[in-house]
Scaffold this motif. Structure first.
Motif, mmCIF file in Angstrom:
data_model
loop_
_atom_site.group_PDB
_atom_site.id
_atom_site.type_symbol
_atom_site.label_atom_id
_atom_site.label_comp_id
_atom_site.label_asym_id
_atom_site.label_seq_id
_atom_site.Cartn_x
_atom_site.Cartn_y
_atom_site.Cartn_z
ATOM 1 N N LEU A 243 0.823 -1.210 0.000
ATOM 2 C CA LEU A 243 0.000 0.000 0.000
ATOM 3 C C LEU A 243 0.855 1.257 0.000
ATOM 4 O O LEU A 243 0.579 2.212 -0.744
ATOM 5 N N HIS A 244 1.891 1.294 0.837
ATOM 6 C CA HIS A 244 2.782 2.458 0.866
ATOM 7 C C HIS A 244 3.398 2.697 -0.509
ATOM 8 O O HIS A 244 3.407 3.831 -1.013
ATOM 9 N N ARG A 245 3.917 1.636 -1.117
ATOM 10 C CA ARG A 245 4.575 1.775 -2.415
ATOM 11 C C ARG A 245 3.578 2.216 -3.490
ATOM 12 O O ARG A 245 3.872 3.101 -4.307
ATOM 13 N N THR A 246 2.387 1.622 -3.476
ATOM 14 C CA THR A 246 1.413 1.929 -4.512
ATOM 15 C C THR A 246 0.852 3.335 -4.355
ATOM 16 O O THR A 246 0.574 4.023 -5.354
ATOM 17 N N LEU A 247 0.663 3.790 -3.113
ATOM 18 C CA LEU A 247 0.259 5.181 -2.903
ATOM 19 C C LEU A 247 1.254 6.134 -3.560
ATOM 20 O O LEU A 247 0.864 7.070 -4.270
ATOM 21 N N ASP A 248 2.543 5.902 -3.335
ATOM 22 C CA ASP A 248 3.567 6.757 -3.942
ATOM 23 C C ASP A 248 3.521 6.666 -5.465
ATOM 24 O O ASP A 248 3.655 7.685 -6.165
ATOM 25 N N ASP A 249 3.312 5.459 -5.975
ATOM 26 C CA ASP A 249 3.267 5.284 -7.424
ATOM 27 C C ASP A 249 2.036 5.965 -8.026
ATOM 28 O O ASP A 249 2.124 6.565 -9.109
ATOM 29 N N PHE A 250 0.887 5.884 -7.350
ATOM 30 C CA PHE A 250 -0.304 6.579 -7.834
ATOM 31 C C PHE A 250 -0.052 8.087 -7.913
ATOM 32 O O PHE A 250 -0.440 8.740 -8.888
ATOM 33 N N VAL A 251 0.581 8.632 -6.880
ATOM 34 C CA VAL A 251 0.882 10.064 -6.867
ATOM 35 C C VAL A 251 1.832 10.405 -8.013
ATOM 36 O O VAL A 251 1.654 11.427 -8.706
ATOM 37 N N ASP A 252 2.835 9.570 -8.246
ATOM 38 C CA ASP A 252 3.775 9.816 -9.348
ATOM 39 C C ASP A 252 3.058 9.786 -10.701
ATOM 40 O O ASP A 252 3.344 10.611 -11.595
ATOM 41 N N ILE A 253 2.141 8.839 -10.884
ATOM 42 C CA ILE A 253 1.377 8.768 -12.133
ATOM 43 C C ILE A 253 0.572 10.052 -12.323
ATOM 44 O O ILE A 253 0.528 10.627 -13.418
ATOM 45 N N ALA A 254 -0.059 10.511 -11.242
ATOM 46 C CA ALA A 254 -0.846 11.742 -11.323
ATOM 47 C C ALA A 254 0.032 12.940 -11.646
ATOM 48 O O ALA A 254 -0.310 13.768 -12.519
ATOM 49 N N GLU A 255 1.164 13.050 -10.969
ATOM 50 C CA GLU A 255 2.064 14.177 -11.225
ATOM 51 C C GLU A 255 2.564 14.163 -12.666
ATOM 52 O O GLU A 255 2.776 15.218 -13.275
ATOM 53 N N GLY A 256 2.724 12.974 -13.228
ATOM 54 C CA GLY A 256 3.221 12.868 -14.597
ATOM 55 C C GLY A 256 2.271 13.387 -15.642
ATOM 56 O O GLY A 256 2.695 13.692 -16.768
ATOM 57 N N VAL A 257 0.974 13.492 -15.306
ATOM 58 C CA VAL A 257 0.002 13.985 -16.287
ATOM 59 C C VAL A 257 -0.622 15.308 -15.845
ATOM 60 O O VAL A 257 -1.578 15.774 -16.462
ATOM 61 N N ARG A 258 -0.058 15.910 -14.801
ATOM 62 C CA ARG A 258 -0.657 17.113 -14.195
ATOM 63 C C ARG A 258 -0.945 18.201 -15.239
ATOM 64 O O ARG A 258 -2.001 18.836 -15.205
ATOM 65 N N ASP A 259 -0.034 18.437 -16.143
ATOM 66 C CA ASP A 259 -0.148 19.579 -17.053
ATOM 67 C C ASP A 259 -0.562 19.182 -18.462
ATOM 68 O O ASP A 259 -0.170 19.826 -19.446
ATOM 69 N N THR A 260 -1.371 18.138 -18.596
ATOM 70 C CA THR A 260 -1.745 17.658 -19.931
ATOM 71 C C THR A 260 -3.113 18.158 -20.392
ATOM 72 O O THR A 260 -3.646 17.678 -21.392
ATOM 73 N N GLY A 261 -3.680 19.108 -19.660
ATOM 74 C CA GLY A 261 -4.884 19.796 -20.123
ATOM 75 C C GLY A 261 -6.097 18.905 -20.246
ATOM 76 O O GLY A 261 -6.399 18.100 -19.366
ATOM 77 N N ALA A 262 -6.779 19.011 -21.394
ATOM 78 C CA ALA A 262 -8.065 18.357 -21.584
ATOM 79 C C ALA A 262 -7.964 16.837 -21.578
ATOM 80 O O ALA A 262 -8.956 16.150 -21.328
ATOM 81 N N VAL A 263 -6.788 16.299 -21.869
ATOM 82 C CA VAL A 263 -6.647 14.838 -21.914
ATOM 83 C C VAL A 263 -6.130 14.283 -20.587
ATOM 84 O O VAL A 263 -5.850 13.094 -20.493
ATOM 85 N N ARG A 264 -6.020 15.143 -19.568
ATOM 86 C CA ARG A 264 -5.434 14.686 -18.298
ATOM 87 C C ARG A 264 -6.187 13.499 -17.708
ATOM 88 O O ARG A 264 -5.576 12.502 -17.292
ATOM 89 N N HIS A 265 -7.503 13.598 -17.653
ATOM 90 C CA HIS A 265 -8.276 12.518 -17.024
ATOM 91 C C HIS A 265 -8.093 11.205 -17.777
ATOM 92 O O HIS A 265 -7.871 10.150 -17.165
ATOM 93 N N GLN A 266 -8.164 11.260 -19.089
ATOM 94 C CA GLN A 266 -7.995 10.051 -19.889
ATOM 95 C C GLN A 266 -6.615 9.429 -19.645
ATOM 96 O O GLN A 266 -6.496 8.209 -19.477
#
Length: 314
Positions: A243-266
């Motif tokens: 859980l600790h590792r996956t929480l960090d990985d989820f946050v990293d995935i989110a940060e990686g798409v933070r500035d992708t505009g309209a396609v961010r959610h996809q």
């Protein structure tokens, strides 16, 4: 196929809430002598299954001492008002931050409608029944409850939601974790080895608090965790690390798409899905990708929404 009623040791059982699909959400029943408590309630649609389980356990409405909701998200608390109506001697136990939403569910319903849409909400949850304030117990951190001589300890565990507590049962050394200790579907078990991932759903996901809450649970050295999604898991040291590792990985995935505009959610949905499929492959999961994605689809969507809210909050 998940059993509708699954018995464990120490008077603990899981009742399938029959929410969306079998094996997705559990209502836990804790029986001590002639008194019992429910921990989480599912939705109004779950109540007939609860009554059937009570019949099988020879429990009457007056035997129910407490209805406990780990937090007020409606897959955990949507059936609370109806259960309190049916169990006239029961008290509702809820986090102080969630109590007002059980007494007057107007804002809670509005928030859920914003996530799911009006028609989907009505199909899934029906009418949310309010609970009288004089039947509500607010359980803050360190609060203890006596269930016919059985001591239950309440732990404030934000991260998934600020109105979330977990319940440590001193008799069994088990902890009822709601969503704080993640999601572990039994379909993903491989030769008894459990698979787990966190839930980052809207609107109060906070990664640092989520890490702290996992550590708080583990500091009580539980023998088992009883997850609303779904049932008992026992390999807790490994699962906590996952859980600790996956929480960090989820946050990293989110940060990686933070500035992708309209396609961010996809891109966030795709990133979470690909990540979980890779983890399931490494776990040895025997389901096909399509089968696994069918089980994960709703969680991926809600986790993506929660991560987006967290990013937008700054």
């Amino acid at each position: 196929m998940t059993e509708t009623l699954q018995d464990y040791d120490d008077g603990i059982a899981a009742i399938d809430a029959q929410h969306i699909r079998p094996g997705l959400a559990a209502i836990h029943l804790l029986v001590e002598g002639d008194k019992a408590a429910f921990i989480d309630t599912g939705t109004n649609c779950s109540v007939p299954g609860v009554l059937e389980a009570m019949q099988r356990k020879n429990l009457r409405p007056e035997n129910i001492a407490y209805v406990i909701v780990t937090h007020v998200h409606l897959d955990h608390a949507g059936g609370a008002g109806e259960m309190m109506r049916l169990f006239p001697e029961a008290m509702l136990v809820v986090h102080p931050r969630g109590a007002r939403h059980m007494i007057d569910p107007t804002k809670l319903v509005a928030g859920s409608v914003a996530v799911y849409g009006k028609e989907s909400f009505r199909r899934a949850y029906g009418e949310i029944v309010p609970v009288s304030a004089n039947r509500v117990i607010e359980a803050s951190h360190g609060f203890t409850l006596d269930l016919n001589g059985r001591r239950l300890l309440f732990l404030d565990t934000p991260g998934h939601a600020r109105h979330h507590f977990c319940v440590f049962d001193e008799r069994s050394k088990g902890v009822f974790t709601g969503d704080t200790f993640g999601i572990s579907y039994r379909e993903f078990d491989v030769d008894g080895r459990e698979f787990i991932f966190p839930t980052t759903t809207p609107v109060q996901f906070e990664p640092e608090a989520a890490h702290d809450s996992i550590d708080l649970i583990m500091s009580h050295h539980p023998r088992a965790a009883y997850l609303t999604h779904y049932g008992r898991v026992t390999q807790l040291s490994r699962l906590a690390d996952d859980l600790h590792r996956t929480l960090d990985d989820f946050v990293d995935i989110a940060e990686g798409v933070r500035d992708t505009g309209a396609v961010r959610h996809q891109r966030l949905v795709e990133g979470l899905g690909n990540y979980l499929l890779e983890r399931l492959n490494a776990h040895g999961c025997r389901l096909s990708h399509d089968e696994a994605l069918t089980l994960l689809e709703n969680d991926i969507e809600l986790n993506a929404q929660g991560l987006a809210v967290w990013m937008d909050r700054g």
